[in-house]
Enzyme design. Structure first.
Site, short mmCIF file in Angstrom:
data_model
loop_
_atom_site.label_atom_id
_atom_site.label_comp_id
_atom_site.label_asym_id
_atom_site.label_seq_id
_atom_site.Cartn_x
_atom_site.Cartn_y
_atom_site.Cartn_z
N GLY A 12 -3.41 11.52 8.01
CA GLY A 12 -1.93 11.15 7.69
C GLY A 12 -0.98 11.51 8.79
O GLY A 12 0.20 11.69 8.40
N SER A 13 -1.40 12.07 10.01
CA SER A 13 -0.33 12.59 10.92
C SER A 13 0.63 11.31 11.50
O SER A 13 1.80 11.67 11.45
CB SER A 13 -1.08 13.05 12.42
OG SER A 13 -1.70 12.18 13.01
N ASN A 14 0.11 10.07 11.48
CA ASN A 14 0.72 9.09 11.98
C ASN A 14 2.08 8.72 10.45
O ASN A 14 3.13 8.29 10.76
CB ASN A 14 0.20 7.66 12.23
CG ASN A 14 0.10 7.80 13.84
OD1 ASN A 14 0.89 8.06 14.47
ND2 ASN A 14 -1.21 7.61 14.19
N LYS A 65 -13.92 -7.06 -1.57
CA LYS A 65 -12.48 -6.77 -0.78
C LYS A 65 -11.56 -7.70 -1.96
O LYS A 65 -10.25 -7.04 -1.98
CB LYS A 65 -12.68 -7.31 0.40
CG LYS A 65 -11.50 -6.87 1.20
CD LYS A 65 -11.36 -7.21 2.57
CE LYS A 65 -12.30 -6.23 3.45
NZ LYS A 65 -11.89 -6.20 4.58
N ASN A 107 -0.79 -2.56 13.30
CA ASN A 107 -1.72 -1.51 13.44
C ASN A 107 -1.54 -0.59 14.68
O ASN A 107 -0.99 -1.45 15.66
CB ASN A 107 -3.21 -2.05 13.30
CG ASN A 107 -4.20 -0.96 13.32
OD1 ASN A 107 -3.99 0.08 12.63
ND2 ASN A 107 -5.13 -1.24 14.30
N HIS A 109 -3.58 1.53 17.46
CA HIS A 109 -5.04 1.83 18.05
C HIS A 109 -4.95 2.58 19.08
O HIS A 109 -4.21 2.57 20.16
CB HIS A 109 -5.59 0.36 18.00
CG HIS A 109 -7.04 0.67 18.57
ND1 HIS A 109 -8.12 0.78 17.63
CD2 HIS A 109 -7.87 0.71 19.78
CE1 HIS A 109 -9.27 1.20 18.16
NE2 HIS A 109 -9.00 0.99 19.49
#
Length: 195
Positions: A12-14, A65, A107, A109
């Site tokens: 969870g650093s972002n 899902k 997102n 990446h």
């Protein structure tokens, strides 16, 4: 103010960088919910420490899902979420969420997409011996890292870089660049932001 749900699966650093940017006023948004698919992920503790509500689920306890994404959707509605921010979420988003949040899922990446999509992009860049990599922020579609690119920042790979040193450099870029780009997205509502 945009109410975000941040999706994460790991440290969870972002997540932390985004929450910090919100708290400092650099990002004009509310980190209103964490969605996590791993009970023991460090990001869950980060969310607790920041008083951000969490929905933590175990995918295997659902039939498919569609079933767990329907449960996520109920949580998103309950917390009045406007926008979904993927920050190290290690699952493909399915049609349930893609339909409900069309054009409102992004997102980050750790490569210059379309190069090195999917897992271990940093390791792939090192293995292939490329001289340039970086970070891509993109809209999410049904593919793996295939959605329209919003922003990219390049990084030169030094001859002595290892996977670890490159990962540190990429994280440093992500932690600054993701909140900045989200701020642009939220302040340019309706305007074309892809560049």
């Amino acid at each position: 103010m945009t109410r975000m749900a941040i999706f994460a699966s790991g440290s969870g650093s972002n997540f932390q960088a985004i929450v910090d940017a919100c708290r400092s006023g650099a990002l004009d948004a509310v980190p209103a919910l964490l969605i996590c698919d791993k009970e023991d992920a460090i990001v869950v503790n980060r969310a607790k420490a920041e008083a951000v509500p969490s929905f933590v689920f175990t995918p295997k306890s659902y039939k498919n899902k569609k079933e767990f994404e329907s449960e996520i959707l109920l949580q998103l509605e309950k917390h009045k979420i406007d926008f979904l921010v993927l920050a190290g979420y290690m699952r493909l988003i399915g049609s349930t969420l893609l339909t409900a949040y069309k054009g409102k899922i992004v997102n980050i990446h750790p490569s210059l997409l379309p190069a090195f999509p999917g897992l271990d992009a940093i390791g792939q860049a090192i293995s292939y011996g490329v001289k340039l990599t970086g970070v891509t922020i993109h809209f999410v579609d049904e593919g793996m890292d295939t959605g329209p690119i919003i922003a990219q920042k390049a990084l030169e790979i030094e001859p002595n870089d290892t996977q670890e040193t490159l990962q540190q450099k990429i994280h440093k870029i992500e932690h600054e660049y993701y909140p900045q780009t989200l701020q642009q997205i939220f302040s340019n509502k309706g305007e074309k932001i892809i560049r």
